[in-house]
Design an enzyme around this catalytic site. Structure first.
Site, PDB file in Angstrom:
ATOM      1  N   ASP A 165       0.690  -1.087   0.016  1.00 30.34           N
ATOM      2  CA  ASP A 165      -0.023   0.076  -0.066  1.00 30.34           C
ATOM      3  C   ASP A 165       0.768   1.232   0.186  1.00 30.34           C
ATOM      4  OD1 ASP A 165      -2.145   1.704   0.247  1.00 30.34           O
ATOM      5  OD2 ASP A 165      -2.953   1.157   2.348  1.00 30.34           O
ATOM      6  N   ASP A 172      -2.746   2.331  -5.996  1.00 31.08           N
ATOM      7  CA  ASP A 172      -1.818   2.366  -5.228  1.00 31.08           C
ATOM      8  C   ASP A 172      -1.743   1.355  -4.097  1.00 31.08           C
ATOM      9  OD1 ASP A 172      -4.275   3.034  -4.032  1.00 31.08           O
ATOM     10  OD2 ASP A 172      -3.465   4.504  -2.650  1.00 31.08           O
ATOM     11  N   GLU A 173      -2.348   0.265  -4.539  1.00 33.28           N
ATOM     12  CA  GLU A 173      -2.226  -0.896  -3.595  1.00 33.28           C
ATOM     13  C   GLU A 173      -2.561  -2.165  -4.559  1.00 33.28           C
ATOM     14  OE1 GLU A 173      -5.375  -1.480  -0.625  1.00 33.28           O
ATOM     15  OE2 GLU A 173      -6.546   0.028  -1.523  1.00 33.28           O
TER      16      GLU A 173
END
Length: 358
Positions: free
Chosen positions: A9, A103-104
């Site tokens: 993350d 983003d993860e």
């Protein structure tokens, strides 16, 4: 074989990219989004978070909490480019990469391509390479299933990692408030709390029948995660299930003509994506949020796929027309196309204008 799952993350991703690219923003409270009208915070730097500023918060509330908050407009083309760099790093270690957003992502490194001895060492190396390539930090959670790995990635943020070893998941979950479980939103957490279920330990004490009676099929999932169990595999390149567009307006829409104009505009954007990706779908969903924040959706699943831009508009208009006359002003309109398939894969829908069902 016990799986080795990593959840990566990125730390305050959008805001961190802006601080990276503009040295004047470093160390200052930054929000990505619009400060005007009904703008909302898309992302907040850690400096802003110390004031209680969070993503999805109305901008006026964020500024009230942090008067020195600096708003910057989003640059999704830049975020997508950086996300691609990060994805390339992941794929040096495993083909089993399941992105959740820009983003993860989950990574299954049970058999990693670099033959590193542990998932902990793998996560540490990946985070170092991300920083070297992008000058951005990432946090990681490591465990033997996806649910626990995602919980773990929040445990030592920012720029850290945390491991929940095999056999310890149930004990780890027991001490957490249920509101911290991903998949349990604020309303569900409130309902659980009203039933006397505050922590994972409380949740584990309730039998599956009780949970299913109150939460339907989700109750069985809650029972499993209360024991730290999750048998879902990391699924690379998960097929997209829908494409949608929505807008929150500076001023409420108060007439049917205004609403129809915005529905057409949202449908234009959705169909543009369909043309680029050579994709269409069978289910059309129209969403509105009234001025009092009440949300209403109308949907229709057709027997065949939407065949043209005009067809999508026709169905969306028919759906939103079921809300006329307007009971109040409307602050948000959205159109989504779901049940996606490759364009031309099925028969086109003929009965586009039959009665809509909400």
């Amino acid at each position: 074989m016990t799986r080795k799952i990593i959840h990566i993350d990125m730390d305050a991703f959008f805001a961190s990219v802006e601080q990276r690219d503009d040295p004047a923003l470093r160390g200052r409270p930054v929000a990505v989004g619009s400060a005007t009208g009904r703008g909302v915070v898309a992302a907040a730097s850690y400096e802003a978070r110390t004031f209680g500023v969070r993503s999805a918060m109305p901008s006026v509330v964020a500024l009230r909490r942090c008067p020195d908050l600096i708003f910057v407009p989003h640059r999704f083309d830049v975020y997508r480019s950086v996300s691609r760099q990060i994805r390339d790093i992941f794929e040096d270690y495993t083909p089993l990469v399941e992105p959740l957003s820009l983003d993860e992502a989950y990574l299954d490194v049970t058999a990693n391509l670099r033959e590193l001895p542990s998932a902990t060492a793998t996560a540490r190396e990946i985070r170092a390479r991300i920083f070297e390539a992008t000058a951005l930090t990432a946090s990681a959670g490591i465990s033997y299933n996806k649910f626990l790995a995602k919980l773990a990635s929040d445990h030592n943020k920012p720029n850290g990692q945390f491991v929940i070893p095999p056999g310890t998941g149930a004990d780890f979950v027991a001490g957490l408030e249920v509101g911290r479980f991903h998949g349990i939103g604020p309303r569900t957490a409130e309902k659980l709390n009203r039933l006397g279920i505050v922590t994972g330990a409380d949740l584990r004490e309730r039998d599956p029948a009780f949970l299913q009676a109150h939460f339907g099929k989700s109750g069985l999932w809650y029972h499993k995660i209360s024991h730290g169990e999750d048998d879902r595999a990391v699924t690379p390149d998960r097929p997209r299930k829908s494409s949608g567009s929505e807008t929150t307006f500076e001023q409420d829409l108060t007439t049917p003509d205004q609403v129809l104009e915005q529905v057409r505009r949202m449908a234009d954007q959705v169909w543009s994506w369909c043309e680029r990706t050579k994709t269409t779908g069978k289910t059309v969903v129209v969403k509105v949020r009234y001025a009092d924040f009440r949300i209403v959706t109308r949907s229709k699943t057709l027997s065949g796929a939407i065949a043209s831009h005009a067809d999508l508009i026709a169905v969306a208009e028919r759906l939103v027309a079921t809300l006329f006359p307007l009971r109040a002003g409307i602050r948000l309109v959205g159109v989504t196309l779901a049940t996606l398939e490759e364009a031309g894969a099925g028969e086109p829908e003929l009965d586009l204008l039959s009665d809509a069902r909400g």
